[in-house]
Design an enzyme around this catalytic site. Structure first.
Site, PDB file in Angstrom:
ATOM      1  N   ARG A  56      12.373   2.129  30.084  1.00 23.21           N
ATOM      2  CA  ARG A  56      12.642   3.001  28.936  1.00 23.21           C
ATOM      3  C   ARG A  56      12.276   2.354  27.600  1.00 23.21           C
ATOM      4  O   ARG A  56      12.791   2.745  26.554  1.00 23.21           O
ATOM      5  CB  ARG A  56      14.100   3.479  28.931  1.00 23.21           C
ATOM      6  CG  ARG A  56      14.456   4.336  30.136  1.00 23.21           C
ATOM      7  CD  ARG A  56      15.784   5.057  29.942  1.00 23.21           C
ATOM      8  NE  ARG A  56      16.071   5.903  31.087  1.00 23.21           N
ATOM      9  CZ  ARG A  56      16.820   5.538  32.124  1.00 23.21           C
ATOM     10  NH1 ARG A  56      17.356   4.334  32.154  1.00 23.21           N
ATOM     11  NH2 ARG A  56      17.035   6.358  33.116  1.00 23.21           N
TER      12      ARG A  56
ATOM     13  N   LYS B 210       0.472   5.602  18.369  1.00 25.83           N
ATOM     14  CA  LYS B 210       0.046   6.610  19.337  1.00 25.83           C
ATOM     15  C   LYS B 210      -0.490   5.895  20.578  1.00 25.83           C
ATOM     16  O   LYS B 210      -1.410   5.082  20.490  1.00 25.83           O
ATOM     17  CB  LYS B 210      -1.046   7.502  18.749  1.00 25.83           C
ATOM     18  CG  LYS B 210      -0.536   8.579  17.823  1.00 25.83           C
ATOM     19  CD  LYS B 210      -1.661   9.535  17.448  1.00 25.83           C
ATOM     20  CE  LYS B 210      -1.157  10.696  16.626  1.00 25.83           C
ATOM     21  NZ  LYS B 210      -2.243  11.644  16.280  1.00 25.83           N
TER      22      LYS B 210
ATOM     23  N   GLU C 115     -14.665   5.265  11.536  1.00 19.86           N
ATOM     24  CA  GLU C 115     -13.251   5.442  11.179  1.00 19.86           C
ATOM     25  C   GLU C 115     -12.963   4.869   9.794  1.00 19.86           C
ATOM     26  O   GLU C 115     -12.117   5.384   9.066  1.00 19.86           O
ATOM     27  CB  GLU C 115     -12.351   4.785  12.228  1.00 19.86           C
ATOM     28  CG  GLU C 115     -12.369   5.468  13.582  1.00 19.86           C
ATOM     29  CD  GLU C 115     -11.530   6.741  13.634  1.00 19.86           C
ATOM     30  OE1 GLU C 115     -10.870   7.076  12.627  1.00 19.86           O
ATOM     31  OE2 GLU C 115     -11.536   7.402  14.692  1.00 19.86           O
TER      32      GLU C 115
ATOM     33  N   LYS D 251      -4.029   4.090   6.497  1.00 21.22           N
ATOM     34  CA  LYS D 251      -3.347   4.639   7.671  1.00 21.22           C
ATOM     35  C   LYS D 251      -1.858   4.351   7.610  1.00 21.22           C
ATOM     36  O   LYS D 251      -1.030   5.201   7.958  1.00 21.22           O
ATOM     37  CB  LYS D 251      -3.932   4.080   8.959  1.00 21.22           C
ATOM     38  CG  LYS D 251      -3.276   4.708  10.191  1.00 21.22           C
ATOM     39  CD  LYS D 251      -4.064   4.556  11.447  1.00 21.22           C
ATOM     40  CE  LYS D 251      -3.453   5.416  12.557  1.00 21.22           C
ATOM     41  NZ  LYS D 251      -4.183   5.298  13.838  1.00 21.22           N
TER      42      LYS D 251
ATOM     43  N   GLU E  87       3.728  13.023  13.369  1.00 24.35           N
ATOM     44  CA  GLU E  87       2.809  14.134  13.105  1.00 24.35           C
ATOM     45  C   GLU E  87       3.538  15.473  13.115  1.00 24.35           C
ATOM     46  O   GLU E  87       3.135  16.432  13.797  1.00 24.35           O
ATOM     47  CB  GLU E  87       1.665  14.148  14.128  1.00 24.35           C
ATOM     48  CG  GLU E  87       0.412  14.828  13.629  1.00 24.35           C
ATOM     49  CD  GLU E  87      -0.798  14.598  14.519  1.00 24.35           C
ATOM     50  OE1 GLU E  87      -1.346  15.585  15.015  1.00 24.35           O
ATOM     51  OE2 GLU E  87      -1.187  13.423  14.723  1.00 24.35           O
TER      52      GLU E  87
ATOM     53  N   ARG F 244       0.084  13.347   8.760  1.00 22.27           N
ATOM     54  CA  ARG F 244      -0.631  12.492   9.705  1.00 22.27           C
ATOM     55  C   ARG F 244      -1.792  13.230  10.368  1.00 22.27           C
ATOM     56  O   ARG F 244      -2.766  12.610  10.804  1.00 22.27           O
ATOM     57  CB  ARG F 244       0.327  11.944  10.763  1.00 22.27           C
ATOM     58  CG  ARG F 244      -0.338  10.953  11.710  1.00 22.27           C
ATOM     59  CD  ARG F 244       0.629  10.123  12.504  1.00 22.27           C
ATOM     60  NE  ARG F 244      -0.084   9.171  13.336  1.00 22.27           N
ATOM     61  CZ  ARG F 244       0.478   8.155  13.977  1.00 22.27           C
ATOM     62  NH1 ARG F 244       1.785   7.950  13.877  1.00 22.27           N
ATOM     63  NH2 ARG F 244      -0.246   7.339  14.722  1.00 22.27           N
TER      64      ARG F 244
ATOM     65  N   ASN G 167      -6.912  13.199  11.757  1.00 20.93           N
ATOM     66  CA  ASN G 167      -7.754  13.802  12.792  1.00 20.93           C
ATOM     67  C   ASN G 167      -9.048  14.393  12.231  1.00 20.93           C
ATOM     68  O   ASN G 167      -9.766  15.099  12.947  1.00 20.93           O
ATOM     69  CB  ASN G 167      -6.979  14.894  13.533  1.00 20.93           C
ATOM     70  CG  ASN G 167      -5.866  14.325  14.390  1.00 20.93           C
ATOM     71  OD1 ASN G 167      -6.048  13.335  15.095  1.00 20.93           O
ATOM     72  ND2 ASN G 167      -4.688  14.937  14.316  1.00 20.93           N
TER      73      ASN G 167
ATOM     74  N   HIS H 171     -12.092  14.784  14.424  1.00 23.33           N
ATOM     75  CA  HIS H 171     -11.716  14.608  15.816  1.00 23.33           C
ATOM     76  C   HIS H 171     -11.763  15.888  16.642  1.00 23.33           C
ATOM     77  O   HIS H 171     -12.071  15.835  17.832  1.00 23.33           O
ATOM     78  CB  HIS H 171     -10.324  13.986  15.908  1.00 23.33           C
ATOM     79  CG  HIS H 171     -10.285  12.522  15.586  1.00 23.33           C
ATOM     80  ND1 HIS H 171     -10.621  12.028  14.334  1.00 23.33           N
ATOM     81  CD2 HIS H 171      -9.977  11.444  16.345  1.00 23.33           C
ATOM     82  CE1 HIS H 171     -10.499  10.702  14.354  1.00 23.33           C
ATOM     83  NE2 HIS H 171     -10.111  10.326  15.553  1.00 23.33           N
TER      84      HIS H 171
ATOM     85  N   HIS I 199     -13.925  15.454  19.700  1.00 22.77           N
ATOM     86  CA  HIS I 199     -13.405  15.473  21.060  1.00 22.77           C
ATOM     87  C   HIS I 199     -14.136  16.505  21.917  1.00 22.77           C
ATOM     88  O   HIS I 199     -14.354  16.277  23.115  1.00 22.77           O
ATOM     89  CB  HIS I 199     -11.913  15.769  21.051  1.00 22.77           C
ATOM     90  CG  HIS I 199     -11.071  14.584  20.690  1.00 22.77           C
ATOM     91  ND1 HIS I 199      -9.720  14.678  20.417  1.00 22.77           N
ATOM     92  CD2 HIS I 199     -11.377  13.273  20.561  1.00 22.77           C
ATOM     93  CE1 HIS I 199      -9.237  13.479  20.139  1.00 22.77           C
ATOM     94  NE2 HIS I 199     -10.230  12.609  20.206  1.00 22.77           N
TER      95      HIS I 199
ATOM     96  N   HIS J 215     -16.677   7.156  21.068  1.00 25.69           N
ATOM     97  CA  HIS J 215     -15.663   7.881  20.305  1.00 25.69           C
ATOM     98  C   HIS J 215     -15.953   7.851  18.806  1.00 25.69           C
ATOM     99  O   HIS J 215     -15.896   8.884  18.131  1.00 25.69           O
ATOM    100  CB  HIS J 215     -14.274   7.287  20.578  1.00 25.69           C
ATOM    101  CG  HIS J 215     -13.196   7.904  19.745  1.00 25.69           C
ATOM    102  ND1 HIS J 215     -12.776   9.214  19.904  1.00 25.69           N
ATOM    103  CD2 HIS J 215     -12.463   7.407  18.705  1.00 25.69           C
ATOM    104  CE1 HIS J 215     -11.834   9.487  19.014  1.00 25.69           C
ATOM    105  NE2 HIS J 215     -11.623   8.419  18.282  1.00 25.69           N
TER     106      HIS J 215
END
Length: 369
Positions: free
Chosen positions: A121, A143, A185, A227, A237, A242, A246, A249, A253, A267
């Site tokens: 956990r 993330k 980026e 960031k 987010e 936040r 993206n 993206h 993607h 990427h």
């Protein structure tokens, strides 16, 4: 060395950016080395290049490194890899108070972070990013995720690292293509919220890509700072702040999915082309000046990144790419929010974009140039 705090509600961690950090890892990460051994999850290429330096520093401090190797590439962000890693960590008797170290790019950081999020956990981890892309993006912000047949990063958790050591020396071993992919980026932070940073990159981008020490450190530090500010404002987010990260993206993607998440399109390359498409779509919608959209295109092209979708020679339609977007994890009540631009340095979240219009726009781009 630059030290950037990531300030979250009730806790804080540091991102340290500088040269030679791995050679002194036992000192830099001393608070997170509470046992006589430490588990390190490593990209096999990163370990080949930097494993000896890490091991030497730890062993001199009386700490045994225990290694778990991960094959390069997105295929390692899988259920099978996650199961193997968690089983290994359990066999090493990792406790909740321990920290696992992740040496490599975004794949290793995402996989390790997710494993640490669910192991007993939640246990701690330290990011040791070795690519420009991971240093300025995936290692910061918490993330973590794996990929599934349904799409990229669809299974994961928010789990913040306890420390990030971005050793700029590691970038010397990167192929130039990987360096340029990471630069996408860096450029993104300017395009979405800092026009002055875009100005700076237009002047110093070649020096950054050429690995000149001072410009490289400044570019990474400014990116991480950008960031960190956004993550501190909107860690999970939920407020929309936040989501601005993206930029590029959603388009990117879809292109990655169409190319099978393969080496045909890295990427960072997908994000670069996605930024161009977001800028052009924004201009097409009358949201930003066409000259600004072309400036984004030129900045991407000048960095040696793909700036035209037609260059990919895809055997698909705009509708096919829009269909990939239907699986985007940002989909909410059947609506896919897009990050668009009112100008360079002024990104915003648009929840009223129609995918049919995006498909028509992509058809135009596929046939152009």
């Amino acid at each position: 060395m630059a030290v950037i705090p990531v300030e979250l509600a009730g806790r804080e961690y540091e991102v340290r950016v500088g040269h030679g950090l791995l050679q002194s890892i036992a000192t830099e990460a001393e608070p997170f080395l509470r046992k006589r051994h430490v588990c390190i999850v490593a990209d096999i290429n990163a370990r080949a290049n930097w494993g000896d330096a890490v091991s030497r520093s730890l062993e001199l401090a009386g700490i045994e490194p225990r290694w778990f190797d991960v094959a390069p590439g997105e295929a390692s962000k899988s259920w099978d890899s996650l199961a193997c890693l968690t089983d290994w960590l359990l066999a090493q008797n990792v406790e909740r108070g321990d920290h696992v170290f992740a040496l490599g790019g975004g794949v290793v950081g995402d996989l390790t972070g997710f494993a640490c999020a669910i192991l007993k956990r939640g246990c701690g981890f330290v990011q040791l990013p070795t690519t420009l892309l991971s240093q300025v993006d995936s290692s910061v912000g918490g993330k973590t995720a794996i990929n599934t047949p349904a799409g990229k990063n669809l299974v994961g958790a928010f789990h913040q690292p306890s420390l990030v050591l971005a050793d700029l020396n590691t970038l010397s071993t990167l192929p130039q293509r990987e360096m340029r992919a990471g630069y996408a980026e860096v450029l993104k932070y300017g395009v979405l919220g800092d026009r002055g940073f875009v100005d700076w990159l237009e002047e110093h981008g070649d020096a950054v890509l050429g690995m000149e020490q001072a410009p490289l450190e400044e570019a990474v530090a400014r990116s991480v700072s950008a960031k960190a500010r956004i993550v501190a404002e909107d860690e999970r987010e939920t407020s929309g702040a936040r989501a601005l990260l993206n930029l590029g993206h959603t388009f990117g993607h879809a292109l990655e999915a169409e190319t099978g998440f393969s080496d045909k399109l890295l990427h960072g390359e997908a994000v670069a082309l996605g930024m161009v498409l977001a800028a052009r779509y924004s201009a097409r919608c009358g949201l930003m000046r066409g000259e600004d959209a072309e400036r984004v295109t030129h900045a991407v092209d000048a960095a040696g990144l793909p700036a035209e979708i037609s260059a990919l020679e895809l055997a698909c339609s705009g509708g096919d790419l829009a269909d990939h977007m239907q699986h985007d994890k940002k989909m909410d009540a059947g609506i896919l929010p897009f990050i668009l631009l009112r100008g360079i340095g002024s990104a915003f979240l648009d929840r009223e974009v129609r995918l049919e219009d995006v498909a028509a726009f992509l058809d135009e781009q596929l046939q152009a140039h």
